[in-house]
Design an enzyme around this catalytic site. Structure first.
Site, PDB file in Angstrom:
ATOM      1  N   SER A  43     -18.955 -68.469 -34.953  1.00 57.13           N
ATOM      2  CA  SER A  43     -18.187 -69.450 -34.407  1.00 57.13           C
ATOM      3  C   SER A  43     -17.120 -69.489 -34.114  1.00 57.13           C
ATOM      4  O   SER A  43     -16.227 -69.064 -34.407  1.00 57.13           O
ATOM      5  CB  SER A  43     -18.953 -70.684 -35.105  1.00 57.13           C
ATOM      6  OG  SER A  43     -19.369 -72.159 -34.476  1.00 57.13           O
ATOM      7  N   ASP A 183     -24.403 -70.487 -30.085  1.00 52.07           N
ATOM      8  CA  ASP A 183     -22.941 -70.538 -31.478  1.00 52.07           C
ATOM      9  C   ASP A 183     -24.109 -69.152 -32.555  1.00 52.07           C
ATOM     10  O   ASP A 183     -25.416 -69.738 -32.764  1.00 52.07           O
ATOM     11  CB  ASP A 183     -23.233 -71.479 -31.995  1.00 52.07           C
ATOM     12  CG  ASP A 183     -22.418 -71.827 -33.525  1.00 52.07           C
ATOM     13  OD1 ASP A 183     -22.069 -70.722 -34.042  1.00 52.07           O
ATOM     14  OD2 ASP A 183     -21.733 -72.759 -33.957  1.00 52.07           O
TER      15      ASP A 183
END
Length: 324
Positions: A43, A183
């Protein structure tokens, strides 16, 4: 000795690891990424990892957070207008779609990553994402093994936007090859364990010769007391799941490297100080200065112990199996 850098996910809280790494970098001859044999990031940590592997300095990456963060997580003024916009955004998030548009993030990353590809990395790289349709792990990797013959051709921008496509905050990201990803924090917000597994299982490195610098985005001090009802527990669930995954990942790395109770060597160096629960939200850019200050201060404290382990000399040059 092989040196690994692992960076957690955490939205704008990525300012902390970026500042921490800049604080260490100030005394180094080269950009800090040059001192590691493998860099992993998820991320926001994936964005940092990609930048470092491509040769950017931590200072340049920190500036990206400071300059572009408020645009990516568009903040509004306080008062009636600010309240109205926040309420509208909350309704959009809950009922119709993600909280933020990916456009500002893509524009900011395009400025620095341009048309670079994973194969342009000068350090081995791992960036976790998640294929939600197939419910499968998807990890972008440099060509550091003969079976890794695909990802080196992929755009670095695609990897960055995929790993950062946090559910509820951003839409699923569709890459240039029409692959929909979200993500990597869904399953590996702290990628320390998978980085160590890659080092031992794929690269064949000796477990007892690994040194791992694992940098988090601060640890929220959370409790479960009196929070078992749905209304009370729901806001805590994401944080609880990420905390559990993080501790499990770090614990796995300790076991794989032999850095367990009574061991005669230390392999895992975890930097992620505690923070008051709820003080640093993933999208609250008003805390950027506080996060930067905390990162620089933590670097000042950790530097004497880390310098001789990680930063005496740059890592050996990385020669990929395949190249662009």
């Amino acid at each position: 000795m092989r040196r690994i850098l692992s960076i957690d996910g955490g939205g704008i809280r990525g300012t902390f690891p970026a500042a921490f790494l800049q604080g260490l970098e100030e005394d180094l001859e080269h950009p800090i990424g040059r001192y590691f044999d493998l860099i992993a990031g998820t991320s926001t940590g994936g964005i940092i990892a990609i930048g470092l592997a491509l040769g950017m300095s931590a200072k340049e990456i920190l500036k990206l957070y400071e300059d572009e963060g408020p645009k990516i997580f568009s903040q509004t003024e306080d008062g009636a207008k600010g309240f109205a916009v926040k309420l509208a955004r909350k309704s959009r998030w809950t009922l119709w779609g993600p909280k933020y548009d990916t456009g500002p993030l893509k524009e900011a990353l395009s400025e620095v990553l341009e048309e670079k590809r994973i194969g342009d990395a000068t350090t081995r790289l791992m960036v976790p994402a998640w294929h939600s349709k197939l419910q499968k792990v998807y990890i972008y990797k440099t060509a550091h093994h003969e079976r890794l013959s695909t990802d080196y051709k992929e755009l670095a921008l695609d990897a960055a936007l995929a790993t950062a496509a946090a559910p509820t905050y951003f839409r699923e990201y569709i890459t240039a090859r029409d692959v929909g990803l979200v993500d990597g924090g869904v399953w590996a917000n702290n990628p320390t364990g998978i980085a160590v597994a890659e080092a031992i299982g794929t690269l064949g490195w000796n477990a007892h010769e690994l040194q791992v610098l694992s940098v988090g985005c601060l640890e929220d001090v959370q409790t479960m007391r009196d929070a078992y009802g749905a209304a009370r527990l729901a806001p805590k669930l994401a944080g609880l799941f990420m905390a559990g995954q993080s501790h499990g990942s770090t614990g796995l790395a300790h076991i794989l490297t032999g850095d367990v109770g009574g061991a005669d060597h230390k392999a895992i160096h975890r930097i992620s100080p505690p923070a008051p629960e709820g003080f640093y939200k993933l999208d609250d850019t008003r805390r950027i200065k506080d996060l930067k200050s905390s990162g620089l201060a933590e670097a000042r404290t950790a530097k004497p112990n880390l310098m001789k382990t990680f930063f005496n000399t740059p890592a050996e040059a990385f020669t990929p199996v395949y190249s662009n």
